[in-house]
Motif scaffolding. Structure first.
Motif, short mmCIF file in Angstrom:
data_model
loop_
_atom_site.label_atom_id
_atom_site.label_comp_id
_atom_site.label_asym_id
_atom_site.label_seq_id
_atom_site.Cartn_x
_atom_site.Cartn_y
_atom_site.Cartn_z
N ALA A 111 -2.20 55.13 81.52
CA ALA A 111 -1.27 54.17 81.51
C ALA A 111 0.17 54.78 82.46
O ALA A 111 0.92 52.89 82.95
N ALA A 112 1.12 55.35 81.90
CA ALA A 112 1.76 55.37 82.18
C ALA A 112 1.83 56.44 83.83
O ALA A 112 2.82 55.90 84.59
N GLN A 113 0.90 56.95 84.30
CA GLN A 113 1.05 56.41 85.31
C GLN A 113 0.59 55.55 86.52
O GLN A 113 1.24 55.83 87.97
N ARG A 114 0.27 54.28 85.88
CA ARG A 114 0.00 52.93 87.02
C ARG A 114 1.04 52.26 86.82
O ARG A 114 1.77 51.79 87.69
N ALA A 115 1.55 52.79 85.34
CA ALA A 115 3.20 52.48 85.94
C ALA A 115 3.95 52.93 86.59
O ALA A 115 5.14 52.33 86.99
N TYR A 116 4.52 54.10 86.42
CA TYR A 116 4.85 54.85 87.79
C TYR A 116 4.72 54.40 88.92
O TYR A 116 5.36 54.18 89.93
N ASP A 117 3.32 54.00 89.05
CA ASP A 117 2.39 54.19 90.83
C ASP A 117 3.36 52.48 91.13
O ASP A 117 3.54 52.01 92.01
N ARG A 119 5.53 50.62 89.72
CA ARG A 119 7.17 51.25 90.20
C ARG A 119 7.75 51.30 91.07
O ARG A 119 8.49 51.08 92.27
N ARG A 120 6.84 52.88 91.96
CA ARG A 120 7.76 53.46 93.00
C ARG A 120 6.17 52.28 94.19
O ARG A 120 7.20 52.82 96.09
N ASP A 121 5.27 51.58 94.25
CA ASP A 121 5.12 50.85 94.70
C ASP A 121 5.82 48.88 94.68
O ASP A 121 5.89 48.55 95.60
N GLY A 122 7.07 49.03 94.63
CA GLY A 122 7.62 47.73 94.66
C GLY A 122 6.59 46.76 93.92
O GLY A 122 7.57 45.36 93.78
N ASN A 123 5.74 46.91 92.80
CA ASN A 123 5.03 46.00 92.18
C ASN A 123 5.70 45.34 90.47
O ASN A 123 5.45 44.34 90.60
#
Length: 124
Positions: A111-117, A119-123
Protein backbone atom coordinates in the motif's frame (compact mmCIF):
# COMPACT_ATOMS: atom_id res chain seq x y z
CA UNK A 1 44.70 -9.08 15.28
CA UNK A 2 42.24 -7.09 13.20
CA UNK A 3 40.52 -4.14 14.87
CA UNK A 4 36.77 -4.22 15.36
CA UNK A 5 34.97 -3.38 12.14
CA UNK A 6 32.72 -0.44 11.38
CA UNK A 7 30.25 -1.35 8.66
CA UNK A 8 29.53 2.34 8.08
CA UNK A 9 33.18 2.99 7.14
CA UNK A 10 33.62 2.51 3.41
CA UNK A 11 37.11 1.07 3.97
CA UNK A 12 35.98 -1.61 6.41
CA UNK A 13 36.30 -5.18 5.08
CA UNK A 14 32.90 -5.96 6.61
CA UNK A 15 31.31 -4.03 3.73
CA UNK A 16 32.12 -6.84 1.30
CA UNK A 17 30.56 -9.47 3.56
CA UNK A 18 27.49 -7.29 4.15
CA UNK A 19 27.15 -6.94 0.39
CA UNK A 20 27.28 -10.69 -0.16
CA UNK A 21 24.96 -11.68 2.70
CA UNK A 22 22.36 -8.98 2.06
CA UNK A 23 22.32 -9.02 -1.73
CA UNK A 24 19.13 -10.26 -3.33
CA UNK A 25 20.57 -13.65 -4.22
CA UNK A 26 22.83 -13.98 -1.18
CA UNK A 27 20.02 -13.46 1.30
CA UNK A 28 17.69 -15.81 -0.58
CA UNK A 29 20.35 -18.54 -0.78
CA UNK A 30 21.17 -18.19 2.92
CA UNK A 31 17.50 -18.28 3.82
CA UNK A 32 16.88 -21.39 1.74
CA UNK A 33 19.95 -23.22 3.09
CA UNK A 34 18.54 -22.77 6.58
CA UNK A 35 16.19 -25.61 5.59
CA UNK A 36 19.16 -27.94 5.12
CA UNK A 37 21.87 -29.11 2.74
CA UNK A 38 21.09 -28.71 -0.96
CA UNK A 39 22.77 -29.48 -4.25
CA UNK A 40 23.32 -26.76 -6.85
CA UNK A 41 20.33 -27.75 -8.98
CA UNK A 42 18.07 -28.00 -5.94
CA UNK A 43 19.10 -24.50 -4.87
CA UNK A 44 18.51 -23.15 -8.36
CA UNK A 45 14.99 -24.60 -8.42
CA UNK A 46 14.27 -23.36 -4.89
CA UNK A 47 15.45 -19.78 -5.53
CA UNK A 48 13.54 -19.09 -8.71
CA UNK A 49 14.84 -16.46 -11.09
CA UNK A 50 18.54 -16.86 -10.29
CA UNK A 51 20.75 -17.75 -13.25
CA UNK A 52 23.31 -20.54 -13.02
CA UNK A 53 26.12 -18.00 -13.32
CA UNK A 54 24.75 -15.75 -10.57
CA UNK A 55 24.07 -18.68 -8.25
CA UNK A 56 27.62 -19.97 -8.75
CA UNK A 57 29.07 -16.51 -8.05
CA UNK A 58 26.85 -16.06 -4.99
CA UNK A 59 27.78 -19.46 -3.53
CA UNK A 60 31.46 -18.81 -4.14
CA UNK A 61 31.30 -15.43 -2.38
CA UNK A 62 29.36 -16.85 0.57
CA UNK A 63 31.82 -19.75 0.84
CA UNK A 64 34.75 -17.31 0.80
CA UNK A 65 33.09 -15.31 3.58
CA UNK A 66 32.77 -18.45 5.71
CA UNK A 67 28.96 -18.56 5.57
CA UNK A 68 28.49 -21.54 3.23
CA UNK A 69 30.26 -24.90 3.23
CA UNK A 70 30.83 -26.63 -0.11
CA UNK A 71 31.40 -30.37 0.00
CA UNK A 72 32.50 -32.25 -3.11
CA UNK A 73 31.77 -35.96 -3.05
CA UNK A 74 34.24 -38.16 -5.01
CA UNK A 75 31.65 -39.89 -7.17
CA UNK A 76 30.84 -39.94 -10.86
CA UNK A 77 29.06 -37.82 -11.87
CA UNK A 78 30.45 -35.31 -9.36
CA UNK A 79 28.13 -34.37 -6.52
CA UNK A 80 28.46 -31.11 -4.62
CA UNK A 81 26.45 -30.25 -1.53
CA UNK A 82 26.02 -26.80 -0.02
CA UNK A 83 25.21 -26.16 3.62
CA UNK A 84 25.51 -23.37 6.14
CA UNK A 85 28.46 -23.01 8.45
CA UNK A 86 27.69 -22.07 12.07
CA UNK A 87 28.25 -18.40 11.14
CA UNK A 88 26.03 -18.84 8.08
CA UNK A 89 23.28 -20.33 10.23
CA UNK A 90 23.49 -17.35 12.57
CA UNK A 91 23.15 -14.88 9.68
CA UNK A 92 20.45 -16.92 7.90
CA UNK A 93 18.28 -16.99 11.02
CA UNK A 94 18.32 -13.20 11.11
CA UNK A 95 17.62 -12.93 7.41
CA UNK A 96 14.74 -15.39 7.74
CA UNK A 97 13.39 -13.20 10.56
CA UNK A 98 13.49 -10.17 8.27
CA UNK A 99 11.73 -12.15 5.53
CA UNK A 100 9.03 -13.15 8.01
CA UNK A 101 8.51 -9.55 9.07
CA UNK A 102 8.23 -8.43 5.43
CA UNK A 103 5.70 -11.16 4.67
CA UNK A 104 3.62 -10.32 7.75
CA UNK A 105 3.59 -6.64 6.82
CA UNK A 106 3.31 -7.07 3.05
CA UNK A 107 -0.16 -5.49 2.66
CA UNK A 108 0.98 -2.27 4.38
CA UNK A 109 4.26 -2.21 2.46
CA UNK A 110 2.55 -2.69 -0.91
CA UNK A 111 0.00 0.00 0.00
CA UNK A 112 2.88 2.37 0.79
CA UNK A 113 4.47 1.61 -2.58
CA UNK A 114 1.22 2.27 -4.41
CA UNK A 115 0.65 5.52 -2.54
CA UNK A 116 4.19 6.64 -3.33
CA UNK A 117 3.82 5.73 -7.02
CA UNK A 118 0.49 7.58 -7.20
CA UNK A 119 2.07 10.71 -5.72
CA UNK A 120 4.99 10.51 -8.16
CA UNK A 121 2.63 10.07 -11.10
CA UNK A 122 0.55 13.05 -9.96
CA UNK A 123 -2.57 10.97 -9.41
CA UNK A 124 -3.15 12.15 -5.86
Amino acid sequence: MMPEGDVYDRNCPSRTIVGHATSQWGSLVLGKLLDGTLRFGELRRAVTGVSEKMLAQTLQALERDGLVHREVHPVIPPRVDYSLTPAGTHVAERIRGLFGWIQENLPELVAAQRAYDARRDGNV
